[in-house]
Design a protein around this motif. Structure first.
Motif, PDB file in Angstrom:
ATOM      1  N   LEU A  10      32.242 105.909  35.165  1.00 54.51           N
ATOM      2  CA  LEU A  10      33.580 105.366  35.699  1.00 54.51           C
ATOM      3  C   LEU A  10      34.115 104.143  35.081  1.00 54.51           C
ATOM      4  CD1 LEU A  10      36.116 105.413  37.646  1.00 54.51           C
ATOM      5  CD2 LEU A  10      34.353 104.316  39.425  1.00 54.51           C
ATOM      6  N   ALA A  11      32.993 103.168  34.765  1.00 52.06           N
ATOM      7  CA  ALA A  11      33.474 101.927  34.051  1.00 52.06           C
ATOM      8  C   ALA A  11      33.746 101.993  32.827  1.00 52.06           C
ATOM      9  CB  ALA A  11      31.868 101.079  34.228  1.00 52.06           C
ATOM     10  N   GLY A  12      33.383 102.747  32.331  1.00 49.74           N
ATOM     11  CA  GLY A  12      33.719 102.956  30.733  1.00 49.74           C
ATOM     12  C   GLY A  12      35.222 103.690  30.626  1.00 49.74           C
ATOM     13  N   LEU A  13      35.378 104.507  31.493  1.00 46.49           N
ATOM     14  CA  LEU A  13      36.957 105.120  31.604  1.00 46.49           C
ATOM     15  C   LEU A  13      38.069 103.848  32.037  1.00 46.49           C
ATOM     16  CD1 LEU A  13      36.350 108.648  33.252  1.00 46.49           C
ATOM     17  CD2 LEU A  13      37.020 108.131  30.824  1.00 46.49           C
ATOM     18  N   VAL A  14      37.463 103.046  32.975  1.00 45.50           N
ATOM     19  CA  VAL A  14      38.485 101.962  33.516  1.00 45.50           C
ATOM     20  C   VAL A  14      38.424 100.966  32.310  1.00 45.50           C
ATOM     21  CG1 VAL A  14      38.239 100.088  35.244  1.00 45.50           C
ATOM     22  CG2 VAL A  14      37.974 102.022  35.855  1.00 45.50           C
ATOM     23  N   PHE A  15      37.492 100.735  31.714  1.00 48.06           N
ATOM     24  CA  PHE A  15      37.650  99.714  30.618  1.00 48.06           C
ATOM     25  C   PHE A  15      38.666 100.344  29.499  1.00 48.06           C
ATOM     26  CE2 PHE A  15      36.771  97.879  26.561  1.00 48.06           C
ATOM     27  CZ  PHE A  15      36.211  96.508  26.816  1.00 48.06           C
ATOM     28  N   ALA A  16      38.568 101.619  29.145  1.00 49.01           N
ATOM     29  CA  ALA A  16      39.449 102.383  28.237  1.00 49.01           C
ATOM     30  C   ALA A  16      41.130 102.210  28.637  1.00 49.01           C
ATOM     31  CB  ALA A  16      39.119 103.767  27.933  1.00 49.01           C
ATOM     32  N   ALA A  17      41.169 102.303  30.069  1.00 47.60           N
ATOM     33  CA  ALA A  17      42.498 102.333  30.587  1.00 47.60           C
ATOM     34  C   ALA A  17      42.991 101.126  30.823  1.00 47.60           C
ATOM     35  CB  ALA A  17      42.335 102.848  32.172  1.00 47.60           C
ATOM     36  N   VAL A  18      42.430 100.108  30.843  1.00 47.64           N
ATOM     37  CA  VAL A  18      42.892  98.531  30.971  1.00 47.64           C
ATOM     38  C   VAL A  18      43.242  98.273  29.419  1.00 47.64           C
ATOM     39  CG1 VAL A  18      41.949  96.218  31.513  1.00 47.64           C
ATOM     40  CG2 VAL A  18      41.546  97.985  33.043  1.00 47.64           C
ATOM     41  N   VAL A  19      42.228  98.453  28.592  1.00 45.90           N
ATOM     42  CA  VAL A  19      42.644  97.904  27.161  1.00 45.90           C
ATOM     43  C   VAL A  19      43.663  98.810  26.564  1.00 45.90           C
ATOM     44  CG1 VAL A  19      41.500  98.079  24.802  1.00 45.90           C
ATOM     45  CG2 VAL A  19      40.287  97.360  26.859  1.00 45.90           C
ATOM     46  N   GLY A  20      43.809 100.068  26.685  1.00 41.94           N
ATOM     47  CA  GLY A  20      44.804 100.963  26.002  1.00 41.94           C
ATOM     48  C   GLY A  20      44.486 101.267  24.606  1.00 41.94           C
ATOM     49  N   ILE A  21      45.039 102.561  24.229  1.00 41.57           N
ATOM     50  CA  ILE A  21      44.714 102.973  22.881  1.00 41.57           C
ATOM     51  C   ILE A  21      45.011 102.102  21.735  1.00 41.57           C
ATOM     52  CG2 ILE A  21      46.589 104.478  22.713  1.00 41.57           C
ATOM     53  CD1 ILE A  21      43.109 105.453  21.701  1.00 41.57           C
ATOM     54  N   GLN A  22      46.196 101.425  22.012  1.00 42.20           N
ATOM     55  CA  GLN A  22      46.776 100.565  20.777  1.00 42.20           C
ATOM     56  C   GLN A  22      45.863  99.389  20.580  1.00 42.20           C
ATOM     57  OE1 GLN A  22      51.001 100.071  22.120  1.00 42.20           O
ATOM     58  NE2 GLN A  22      51.256 101.125  19.672  1.00 42.20           N
ATOM     59  N   ALA A  23      45.039  99.114  21.435  1.00 39.48           N
ATOM     60  CA  ALA A  23      44.020  97.857  21.015  1.00 39.48           C
ATOM     61  C   ALA A  23      43.264  97.983  19.623  1.00 39.48           C
ATOM     62  CB  ALA A  23      43.067  97.297  22.158  1.00 39.48           C
ATOM     63  N   GLY A  24      43.117  99.120  19.314  1.00 36.59           N
ATOM     64  CA  GLY A  24      42.413  99.503  17.982  1.00 36.59           C
ATOM     65  C   GLY A  24      41.086 100.199  18.485  1.00 36.59           C
ATOM     66  N   TYR A  25      40.302 101.028  17.295  1.00 38.03           N
ATOM     67  CA  TYR A  25      39.216 101.909  17.338  1.00 38.03           C
ATOM     68  C   TYR A  25      38.394 101.011  18.346  1.00 38.03           C
ATOM     69  CZ  TYR A  25      35.028 104.232  16.733  1.00 38.03           C
ATOM     70  OH  TYR A  25      33.799 104.909  16.848  1.00 38.03           O
ATOM     71  N   TRP A  26      37.621  99.761  18.332  1.00 33.97           N
ATOM     72  CA  TRP A  26      36.476  99.160  18.528  1.00 33.97           C
ATOM     73  C   TRP A  26      36.739  98.904  20.085  1.00 33.97           C
ATOM     74  CZ3 TRP A  26      32.597  99.865  16.127  1.00 33.97           C
ATOM     75  CH2 TRP A  26      32.150 100.279  14.718  1.00 33.97           C
ATOM     76  N   TRP A  27      37.741  98.093  20.369  1.00 31.23           N
ATOM     77  CA  TRP A  27      37.935  97.934  21.628  1.00 31.23           C
ATOM     78  C   TRP A  27      38.458  99.311  22.731  1.00 31.23           C
ATOM     79  CZ3 TRP A  27      36.350  93.743  24.182  1.00 31.23           C
ATOM     80  CH2 TRP A  27      36.183  92.603  23.448  1.00 31.23           C
ATOM     81  N   SER A  28      39.211  99.773  21.982  1.00 30.74           N
ATOM     82  CA  SER A  28      39.923 101.078  22.712  1.00 30.74           C
ATOM     83  C   SER A  28      38.695 102.331  22.942  1.00 30.74           C
ATOM     84  CB  SER A  28      41.164 101.604  22.191  1.00 30.74           C
ATOM     85  OG  SER A  28      41.924 100.652  22.282  1.00 30.74           O
ATOM     86  N   VAL A  29      38.139 102.513  21.820  1.00 33.93           N
ATOM     87  CA  VAL A  29      37.277 103.908  21.920  1.00 33.93           C
ATOM     88  C   VAL A  29      35.760 103.522  21.756  1.00 33.93           C
ATOM     89  CG1 VAL A  29      36.696 105.797  20.468  1.00 33.93           C
ATOM     90  CG2 VAL A  29      39.234 105.121  20.528  1.00 33.93           C
ATOM     91  N   ALA A  30      35.393 102.847  20.827  1.00 34.25           N
ATOM     92  CA  ALA A  30      34.029 102.481  20.666  1.00 34.25           C
ATOM     93  C   ALA A  30      33.131 101.991  21.738  1.00 34.25           C
ATOM     94  CB  ALA A  30      33.748 101.761  19.345  1.00 34.25           C
ATOM     95  N   ILE A  31      33.712 100.690  22.263  1.00 34.74           N
ATOM     96  CA  ILE A  31      33.078 100.129  23.331  1.00 34.74           C
ATOM     97  C   ILE A  31      32.986 100.899  24.523  1.00 34.74           C
ATOM     98  CG2 ILE A  31      33.200  98.089  24.997  1.00 34.74           C
ATOM     99  CD1 ILE A  31      33.768  96.365  22.895  1.00 34.74           C
ATOM    100  N   PRO A  32      34.381 101.580  24.985  1.00 35.01           N
ATOM    101  CA  PRO A  32      34.243 102.623  26.209  1.00 35.01           C
ATOM    102  C   PRO A  32      33.487 103.705  26.006  1.00 35.01           C
ATOM    103  CG  PRO A  32      36.354 101.866  25.854  1.00 35.01           C
ATOM    104  CD  PRO A  32      35.520 101.321  24.701  1.00 35.01           C
ATOM    105  N   MET A  33      33.274 104.147  24.781  1.00 31.90           N
ATOM    106  CA  MET A  33      32.352 105.377  24.495  1.00 31.90           C
ATOM    107  C   MET A  33      30.719 105.047  24.732  1.00 31.90           C
ATOM    108  SD  MET A  33      33.708 107.425  21.113  1.00 31.90           S
ATOM    109  CE  MET A  33      34.832 108.664  21.183  1.00 31.90           C
ATOM    110  N   VAL A  34      30.344 103.754  24.326  1.00 35.84           N
ATOM    111  CA  VAL A  34      28.990 103.529  24.599  1.00 35.84           C
ATOM    112  C   VAL A  34      28.684 103.518  26.130  1.00 35.84           C
ATOM    113  CG1 VAL A  34      27.425 101.502  24.421  1.00 35.84           C
ATOM    114  CG2 VAL A  34      29.093 101.979  22.532  1.00 35.84           C
ATOM    115  N   ILE A  35      29.493 102.959  26.980  1.00 40.97           N
ATOM    116  CA  ILE A  35      29.556 102.886  28.279  1.00 40.97           C
ATOM    117  C   ILE A  35      29.425 104.359  29.005  1.00 40.97           C
ATOM    118  CG2 ILE A  35      30.353 102.059  30.375  1.00 40.97           C
ATOM    119  CD1 ILE A  35      31.650  99.696  28.826  1.00 40.97           C
TER     120      ILE A  35
END
Length: 441
Positions: free
Chosen positions: A330-355
């Motif tokens: 849940l924390a990973g999905l919340v992170f992705a929702a707050v950041v948004g896809i336009q923040a770039g791969y590392w912030w929007s996808v990579a970090i949420p994916m690790v979580i």
């Protein structure tokens, strides 16, 4: 049974189960290429996944019950033949949208026969702590099959044809058939009959529900029809002398809560696996291979933390680890929702994916353990069928809801960001269900 045969049972089961889930995930990173090659619309493309999930989920209970009645090894072999030797071959040879959707449905039939018998064979073959450990491996294989399939799909779509992702199942399936005949002993049969009326009602109900959500020209009547058919299915299982879904399976709080948690967990996760590779290709202009490699921040942590579950059991209960897993996801999905896809791969996808990878590594195997908890041998196949049914129907319904709610948004950015928010809602429900399992202790 000699040690060599005993030692081969688990690898045969895990490889067969892995093959089922791998194939479904290969579709996700190959969607853009499949759509281009076969001229599929967004709705038709979602049915490449849904056709498989519907026949898989709708027929799982009869597949599980068939294993109980006709012998699990016999049914397991039939499932292998339909899924790998026939279904996978014809999907790989598909020439248009109608053919690939129909052949994916045929693959789903094979999977519905195969999947519940894999878990039931595992439960027959192992006891006590070894059984728990084997089920943990089984659950971890489910998650890894989904994740690794994304990478394999990207590699195949980039360097060959997406078709090879399905055609490769044929020789693997033949090998599994040979090994099954050699190493897995024939299992005892249970007296009983198949509830064909219940099977028909469940398939029609689930199909109508999902079609109403995603694709019907008159969605409300179709959804209501689906709900009515599922109510009739429950009534039929209550009065049937030989139900495919014994309702006593749902009387245990641990099992019923695990089913709810799994339904919404997979509704969120399969939607994430389906939409994120597309977003990476549409928003960041990644190639299929780059999108596949872009999933490694999820795949690697999931593998590592799935292998830690048995070791963590020495200090924590299954329920404690399970709750932690859903909360982390849940924390990973919340992170992705707050950041948004336009923040770039590392912030929007990579970090949420690790979580998300860490959370999923903890969660899937233990949801499987909870889903078959406290069952006797006579209903082991039915319990296995319910676990797999919830997995597939949760995936299909969740993806259909998200696709329907985001299909008319004007850009891939808005569509993806709204989809992530819906996934967060699904995961909140899953967390609540796992907390309910904890109340049992």
């Amino acid at each position: 049974m000699n040690k060599q045969k005993f030692g081969m049972i688990l690898p045969i089961i895990l490889i067969s189960y892995f093959m089922i889930l791998l194939d479904n995930s290969i579709v996700f990173t190959s969607t853009v290429k499949i759509a281009a090659d076969l001229s599929l619309s967004a709705s038709e493309l979602s049915w490449v996944t849904n056709a498989y999930a519907l026949t898989f989920g709708g027929l799982l209970m009869i597949g599980g019950r068939s294993g109980d009645i006709f012998g699990r090894r016999n049914v397991f072999l039939i499932g292998l033949v339909i899924f790998s030797s026939i279904g996978s071959l014809l999907v790989g040879l598909s020439t248009n949208g109608l053919m690939i959707i129909a052949m994916r449905a045929l693959q789903g039939i094979g999977s519905a026969i195969l999947a519940p018998t894999t878990l039931a064979l595992l439960m027959d073959s192992y006891r006590d702590q070894m059984r728990t450990r084997a089920i943990v491996y089984y659950g971890a294989t489910g998650g890894l099959g989904a994740s690794i399939g994304l990478v394999v799909g990207g590699l195949i779509a980039s360097y060959a044809s997406w078709r090879w992702g399905f055609l490769l199942n044929v020789p693997v399936g033949i090998l599994m058939i040979v090994l099954t005949l050699k190493y897995i002993p024939a299992s005892k049969k249970v007296e009983g009959k198949l509830d064909w009326l219940g099977s028909i009602l469940s398939v029609l109900g689930i199909t109508a529900l999902v079609y109403g959500i995603n694709g019907a020209s008159h969605p409300v009547p179709m959804v209501m029809t689906g709900i009515l058919l599922l109510v009739l299915f429950v009534w039929q299982e209550k009065v049937s002398k030989h139900p495919i879904t014994p309702l006593k399976l749902f009387k245990d709080r641990e099992r019923s809560s695990a089913y709810i948690a799994r339904f919404f967990f997979l509704g969120a996760m399969i939607s994430y696996f389906f939409l994120t590779p597309q977003a990476m290709q549409q928003v960041y202009h990644f190639t299929p291979l780059m999108a596949a490699v872009g999933f490694l921040p999820e795949t690697l942590p999931q593998f590592v933390f799935a292998t830690l579950v048995s070791r963590l059991n020495e200090k924590f209960t299954n329920t404690q680890i399970l709750i932690a897993g859903t909360v982390i996801t849940l924390a990973g999905l919340v992170f992705a929702a707050v950041v948004g896809i336009q923040a770039g791969y590392w912030w929007s996808v990579a970090i949420p994916m690790v979580i998300i990878g860490i959370g999923q590594g903890f969660t899937l195997s233990l949801l499987t353990v909870a889903g078959v908890a406290n069952t006797d041998k006579e209903i082991a196949g039915s319990a296995s069928g319910v676990v797999n049914m919830v997995h597939q129907i949760g995936s299909s319904v969740g993806l259909s809801i998200i696709t329907a709610l985001t299909a008319n948004l004007i850009s891939p950015v808005l569509s993806y960001d709204h989809a992530i928010i819906i996934m967060v809602v699904f995961m909140l429900i899953s967390v609540g269900a796992t907390l309910n399992i904890g109340l049992k202790k």
